[in-house]
Enzyme design. Structure first.
Site, mmCIF file in Angstrom:
data_model
loop_
_atom_site.group_PDB
_atom_site.id
_atom_site.type_symbol
_atom_site.label_atom_id
_atom_site.label_comp_id
_atom_site.label_asym_id
_atom_site.label_seq_id
_atom_site.Cartn_x
_atom_site.Cartn_y
_atom_site.Cartn_z
ATOM 1 N N ALA A 80 60.284 -1.467 20.436
ATOM 2 C CA ALA A 80 59.696 -2.742 20.866
ATOM 3 C C ALA A 80 60.563 -3.406 21.922
ATOM 4 O O ALA A 80 60.052 -3.991 22.886
ATOM 5 C CB ALA A 80 59.506 -3.654 19.659
ATOM 6 N N ASN A 81 61.885 -3.328 21.761
ATOM 7 C CA ASN A 81 62.780 -3.913 22.764
ATOM 8 C C ASN A 81 62.559 -3.286 24.131
ATOM 9 O O ASN A 81 62.470 -3.985 25.155
ATOM 10 C CB ASN A 81 64.245 -3.704 22.352
ATOM 11 C CG ASN A 81 64.664 -4.597 21.204
ATOM 12 O OD1 ASN A 81 63.985 -5.563 20.875
ATOM 13 N ND2 ASN A 81 65.792 -4.273 20.612
ATOM 14 N N GLY A 125 79.144 0.347 29.023
ATOM 15 C CA GLY A 125 79.445 -1.053 28.743
ATOM 16 C C GLY A 125 79.962 -1.764 29.978
ATOM 17 O O GLY A 125 79.344 -1.707 31.054
ATOM 18 N N ASP A 129 75.806 -12.017 23.579
ATOM 19 C CA ASP A 129 75.230 -11.156 22.549
ATOM 20 C C ASP A 129 74.767 -9.868 23.233
ATOM 21 O O ASP A 129 73.882 -9.892 24.079
ATOM 22 C CB ASP A 129 74.045 -11.866 21.879
ATOM 23 C CG ASP A 129 73.427 -11.075 20.732
ATOM 24 O OD1 ASP A 129 73.813 -9.914 20.527
ATOM 25 O OD2 ASP A 129 72.541 -11.625 20.053
ATOM 26 N N ALA A 142 70.747 -6.234 22.698
ATOM 27 C CA ALA A 142 69.655 -5.508 23.364
ATOM 28 C C ALA A 142 70.023 -4.995 24.745
ATOM 29 O O ALA A 142 69.138 -4.597 25.501
ATOM 30 C CB ALA A 142 68.442 -6.419 23.474
ATOM 31 N N ALA A 143 71.296 -4.963 25.074
ATOM 32 C CA ALA A 143 71.695 -4.587 26.430
ATOM 33 C C ALA A 143 71.229 -3.176 26.791
ATOM 34 O O ALA A 143 70.684 -2.946 27.874
ATOM 35 C CB ALA A 143 73.202 -4.701 26.591
ATOM 36 N N GLY A 144 71.440 -2.229 25.893
ATOM 37 C CA GLY A 144 71.051 -0.852 26.180
ATOM 38 C C GLY A 144 69.553 -0.698 26.337
ATOM 39 O O GLY A 144 69.075 0.030 27.226
ATOM 40 N N ASP A 145 68.787 -1.359 25.477
ATOM 41 C CA ASP A 145 67.330 -1.265 25.563
ATOM 42 C C ASP A 145 66.810 -1.941 26.828
ATOM 43 O O ASP A 145 65.855 -1.462 27.447
ATOM 44 C CB ASP A 145 66.686 -1.902 24.328
ATOM 45 C CG ASP A 145 67.000 -1.133 23.059
ATOM 46 O OD1 ASP A 145 67.170 0.098 23.141
ATOM 47 O OD2 ASP A 145 67.083 -1.760 21.980
ATOM 48 N N ARG A 177 72.444 -14.064 26.853
ATOM 49 C CA ARG A 177 71.569 -14.834 25.977
ATOM 50 C C ARG A 177 71.611 -14.236 24.582
ATOM 51 O O ARG A 177 71.877 -13.056 24.407
ATOM 52 C CB ARG A 177 70.122 -14.790 26.498
ATOM 53 C CG ARG A 177 69.970 -15.208 27.944
ATOM 54 C CD ARG A 177 68.614 -14.806 28.479
ATOM 55 N NE ARG A 177 68.444 -15.185 29.872
ATOM 56 C CZ ARG A 177 67.476 -14.752 30.662
ATOM 57 N NH1 ARG A 177 66.574 -13.907 30.186
ATOM 58 N NH2 ARG A 177 67.393 -15.141 31.909
ATOM 59 N N GLY A 215 70.043 -12.839 21.016
ATOM 60 C CA GLY A 215 68.849 -12.160 20.544
ATOM 61 C C GLY A 215 68.570 -10.877 21.290
ATOM 62 O O GLY A 215 69.263 -10.501 22.242
#
Length: 294
Positions: free
Chosen positions: A40-41, A212, A237, A240-243, A276, A278
């Site tokens: 979903a991400n 990273g 946060d 969800a960086a990779g997605d 951000r 989440g």
């Protein structure tokens, strides 16, 4: 159109100064429930980055399932193929510390009921410009979806997470694999990103290893090698960086960008997301990405 065959989880996120050690109790500074899951991400990231996206997966018949469907649709993701099955939806328990690092426990729920793509799913995949896969669904289902993409000459982009052994039947159908540096080490047995890249290219035509704060490393069997630096930002946060990176990269590739600008596009999207809190709530819009690239 980009199709995403993957997981949908409700993220149960606790924010703490420092993650607890085994047997330790700490006081958190906040808690949120945020629709997520790697599938979903990536779907939301790709939709916000400018693509038409169809999500193929399953949620339970609980409140979390209804909320995830609504969140995907609100982001512009097509959810006609999102199944509802009896029982609970998938969840992810996430602890985020003050440095932006995270630890995650995933309970599959409805995701574990997906045994493969339906006939309608296969038709959607066949009409796509790219198929995104991850490993939060049963492996047999992921392999079947990858093979459906391969049969239709649809580029298959795999995020090999959570890390686990990858069968030849899956890798034979993959066009581009995008592990982080830890997943690349697990898959190849080497801690050197450069050596891991070469090992991956012995199994798939293209590979990107995300590093990273050190950026990303790209290679192809044609001989191209690139290192793209990360955009320097203060991470709030990184969940969800990779997605976000993969979703944006898929959009750039579907639009025909060469490797270097496509990776830059994805890196900027990921940098915006980590500023951000989440997962799905952190992903940038196409306008935000374009403004940052300008």
């Amino acid at each position: 159109m980009i199709s995403v065959f993957g997981s949908a989880n409700m993220d149960l996120v606790a924010y703490v100064s420092q993650a607890p050690k085994r047997g330790e109790t700490v006081t958190g500074r906040g808690f949120r429930t945020i629709p997520g899951g790697k599938g979903a991400n990536q779907a939301i990231a790709a939709a916000r980055a400018g693509a038409v996206v169809a999500f193929l997966g399953a949620v339970g018949d609980d409140g979390f399932g209804s909320e995830m469907r609504t969140t995907l649709a609100a982001a512009g993701v097509e959810v006609a193929q999102l199944r509802q099955v009896p029982g609970p939806s998938g969840i992810a328990h996430i602890v985020v510390d003050d440095e932006g690092g995270n630890s995650i426990i995933v309970v599959p729920g409805a995701n574990g009921t997906v045994t493969g793509p339906t006939e309608d799913d296969v038709a959607v995949i066949a009409g796509s410009r790219a198929l995104l896969l991850q490993l939060e669904l049963p492996m047999a289902a992921v392999v079947a979806a990858a093979q459906a993409g391969q049969v239709s000459d649809v580029p298959v982009i795999l995020t090999p997470a959570p890390a686990q052994p990858l069968p030849d039947a899956l890798l034979d159908a993959v066009t581009l694999i995008v592990p982080n540096e830890h997943e690349a080490a697990d898959i190849t047995g080497t801690d050197s990103a450069e050596a891991a890249l070469e090992a991956l290219l012995a199994r798939v035509p293209e590979a990107v290893i995300t590093l990273g704060s050190e950026g990303a490393l790209y290679g192809s069997r044609s001989g191209e090698r690139l290192r793209v630096p990360a955009v320097k930002v203060k991470a709030v946060d990184t969940t969800a960086a990779g997605d976000t990176f993969v979703g944006a990269l898929a959009v750039a590739r579907a639009e025909g960008l060469p490797a270097a600008p496509a990776l830059r596009f994805a890196s900027v999207a990921a940098a915006l997301s980590v500023q951000r809190e989440g997962a799905s709530t952190s992903m940038p819009t196409r306008a935000e990405i374009d403004d940052s690239l300008a």
